[in-house]
Design a protein around this motif. Sequence first.
Motif, PDB file in Angstrom:
ATOM      1  N   ASP A 119      55.502  37.034  -8.061  1.00  0.00           N
ATOM      2  CA  ASP A 119      54.047  36.965  -7.928  1.00  0.00           C
ATOM      3  C   ASP A 119      53.398  36.939  -9.316  1.00  0.00           C
ATOM      4  N   GLY A 120      52.372  36.119  -9.459  1.00  0.00           N
ATOM      5  CA  GLY A 120      51.634  36.062 -10.718  1.00  0.00           C
ATOM      6  C   GLY A 120      52.127  35.018 -11.692  1.00  0.00           C
ATOM      7  N   VAL A 121      53.305  34.424 -11.446  1.00  0.00           N
ATOM      8  CA  VAL A 121      53.821  33.379 -12.330  1.00  0.00           C
ATOM      9  C   VAL A 121      53.094  32.076 -12.014  1.00  0.00           C
ATOM     10  N   MET A 122      52.413  31.513 -13.002  1.00  0.00           N
ATOM     11  CA  MET A 122      51.594  30.327 -12.780  1.00  0.00           C
ATOM     12  C   MET A 122      51.988  29.166 -13.685  1.00  0.00           C
ATOM     13  N   ASN A 123      52.046  29.417 -15.000  1.00  0.00           N
ATOM     14  CA  ASN A 123      52.180  28.325 -15.958  1.00  0.00           C
ATOM     15  C   ASN A 123      53.515  28.292 -16.700  1.00  0.00           C
ATOM     16  N   GLN A 134      52.866  38.107 -16.095  1.00  0.00           N
ATOM     17  CA  GLN A 134      54.033  37.734 -15.290  1.00  0.00           C
ATOM     18  C   GLN A 134      54.694  36.461 -15.828  1.00  0.00           C
ATOM     19  N   ASP A 135      53.882  35.530 -16.345  1.00  0.00           N
ATOM     20  CA  ASP A 135      54.432  34.326 -16.964  1.00  0.00           C
ATOM     21  C   ASP A 135      55.328  34.694 -18.148  1.00  0.00           C
ATOM     22  N   LEU A 136      54.823  35.569 -19.020  1.00  0.00           N
ATOM     23  CA  LEU A 136      55.575  35.948 -20.209  1.00  0.00           C
ATOM     24  C   LEU A 136      56.849  36.699 -19.842  1.00  0.00           C
ATOM     25  N   GLU A 137      56.764  37.593 -18.867  1.00  0.00           N
ATOM     26  CA  GLU A 137      57.949  38.313 -18.419  1.00  0.00           C
ATOM     27  C   GLU A 137      58.978  37.351 -17.834  1.00  0.00           C
ATOM     28  N   PHE A 138      58.501  36.350 -17.085  1.00  0.00           N
ATOM     29  CA  PHE A 138      59.379  35.352 -16.487  1.00  0.00           C
ATOM     30  C   PHE A 138      60.084  34.529 -17.569  1.00  0.00           C
ATOM     31  N   LEU A 139      59.330  34.128 -18.600  1.00  0.00           N
ATOM     32  CA  LEU A 139      59.914  33.384 -19.710  1.00  0.00           C
ATOM     33  C   LEU A 139      60.986  34.210 -20.423  1.00  0.00           C
ATOM     34  N   GLU A 140      60.693  35.468 -20.682  1.00  0.00           N
ATOM     35  CA  GLU A 140      61.658  36.333 -21.352  1.00  0.00           C
ATOM     36  C   GLU A 140      62.942  36.468 -20.537  1.00  0.00           C
ATOM     37  N   LYS A 141      62.797  36.617 -19.232  1.00  0.00           N
ATOM     38  CA  LYS A 141      63.964  36.783 -18.367  1.00  0.00           C
ATOM     39  C   LYS A 141      64.799  35.514 -18.326  1.00  0.00           C
ATOM     40  N   ARG A 142      64.161  34.352 -18.189  1.00  0.00           N
ATOM     41  CA  ARG A 142      64.908  33.092 -18.105  1.00  0.00           C
ATOM     42  C   ARG A 142      65.537  32.713 -19.453  1.00  0.00           C
ATOM     43  N   LEU A 143      64.864  32.990 -20.551  1.00  0.00           N
ATOM     44  CA  LEU A 143      65.402  32.656 -21.867  1.00  0.00           C
ATOM     45  C   LEU A 143      66.483  33.635 -22.300  1.00  0.00           C
ATOM     46  N   GLY A 144      66.362  34.893 -21.904  1.00  0.00           N
ATOM     47  CA  GLY A 144      67.337  35.899 -22.270  1.00  0.00           C
ATOM     48  C   GLY A 144      67.162  36.389 -23.702  1.00  0.00           C
ATOM     49  N   LYS A 145      67.935  37.404 -24.072  1.00  0.00           N
ATOM     50  CA  LYS A 145      67.858  37.997 -25.417  1.00  0.00           C
ATOM     51  C   LYS A 145      69.108  37.633 -26.199  1.00  0.00           C
ATOM     52  N   GLY A 146      68.906  37.108 -27.405  1.00  0.00           N
ATOM     53  CA  GLY A 146      70.014  36.678 -28.237  1.00  0.00           C
ATOM     54  C   GLY A 146      70.524  37.754 -29.170  1.00  0.00           C
ATOM     55  N   ALA A 147      71.345  37.322 -30.134  1.00  0.00           N
ATOM     56  CA  ALA A 147      72.064  38.264 -30.989  1.00  0.00           C
ATOM     57  C   ALA A 147      71.381  38.534 -32.322  1.00  0.00           C
ATOM     58  N   VAL A 148      70.272  37.838 -32.618  1.00  0.00           N
ATOM     59  CA  VAL A 148      69.660  37.942 -33.950  1.00  0.00           C
ATOM     60  C   VAL A 148      68.180  38.305 -33.836  1.00  0.00           C
ATOM     61  N   THR A 149      67.765  39.268 -34.650  1.00  0.00           N
ATOM     62  CA  THR A 149      66.353  39.620 -34.798  1.00  0.00           C
ATOM     63  C   THR A 149      66.001  39.554 -36.278  1.00  0.00           C
ATOM     64  N   ILE A 150      64.891  38.899 -36.598  1.00  0.00           N
ATOM     65  CA  ILE A 150      64.451  38.728 -37.986  1.00  0.00           C
ATOM     66  C   ILE A 150      63.031  39.262 -38.119  1.00  0.00           C
TER      67      ILE A 150
END
Length: 283
Positions: free
Chosen positions: A163-167, A201-217
């Motif tokens: 719910d709330g995912v639009m764009n 909800q869009d941003l949370e959805f993007l984060e979930k689908r993209l996943g978290k990688g191994a590098v932070t800068i």
Amino acid sequence: MTSITLPIFGQGSQPAEEDGVELDYLAMPEEMTTYRMPTISVDLNAADLAQAKTVLQQLEQDLAAYPATSQTIDLIALDQTNRQFVDELLGEGEVSMLCSGAQTLRIQESVLAGVWRSQGLDAQKKGVVTDTLEVSIIPQAILQTAFADAAKHIDTDMSTLPDGVMNAPPLLAELNAKIAEYQPGTEAHVINLSLLPQTEQDLEFLEKRLGKGAVTILSRGYGNCRIDATATRNVWWVRYFNSQDTLILNTLEVSEVPNVACASAEDIADSHQRLQEILQVYL
């Protein structure tokens, strides 16, 4: 008539509105990191700085030879005096990195842009087991690790959207297209999320689908820039904050590494000149 004193410009420069509404704006950054000649506390007359001198002479040669490839310079064998001298001379620059691959790497740019210090941590992430210097626009470990196990495309199954995912869904399709056609050295593709109508909800959805990688800068200059590798090949999440830690720009970028994290050939040439000046003063 009653007179009031107001600032000439900026917030508070106008009388208050009758409805109580006040001018509100993002504060401008107040500080910026600039180069300063390092301050050394080690006794420079000590006869046992031969190790540090060898390291710095090799570093000077590597800077002079850039862009020719060079081997990393090993610092792990330095004794306490030599290590303290090198630590103080190199200092800490604007860019820090954390790489959580097979071995956790902590990488710090020195005050000499393009000179990177990489420290490998033990299994408990407390002790340093490797310690090296490298001259490059970006450490090779970042290029090798950031997307080593990354997915080659994003899951675009939209059969059950929260719910709330639009764009977000069209953005995933755009990213997949750019991932498929991206080649190292080509221009980065940037999606400015700050200019798009995105729900939480869009941003949370993007984060979930993209996943978290191994590098932070983290790049610290005029404010802060946090760059996270996602778990999807060549996709970075880049967030810019002002000096009050307010998010001012939120982007997704398809590239090998975002330019904001990289040194340039001009930076490295400047660092070579600065190191020569430092060596004349301290050694």
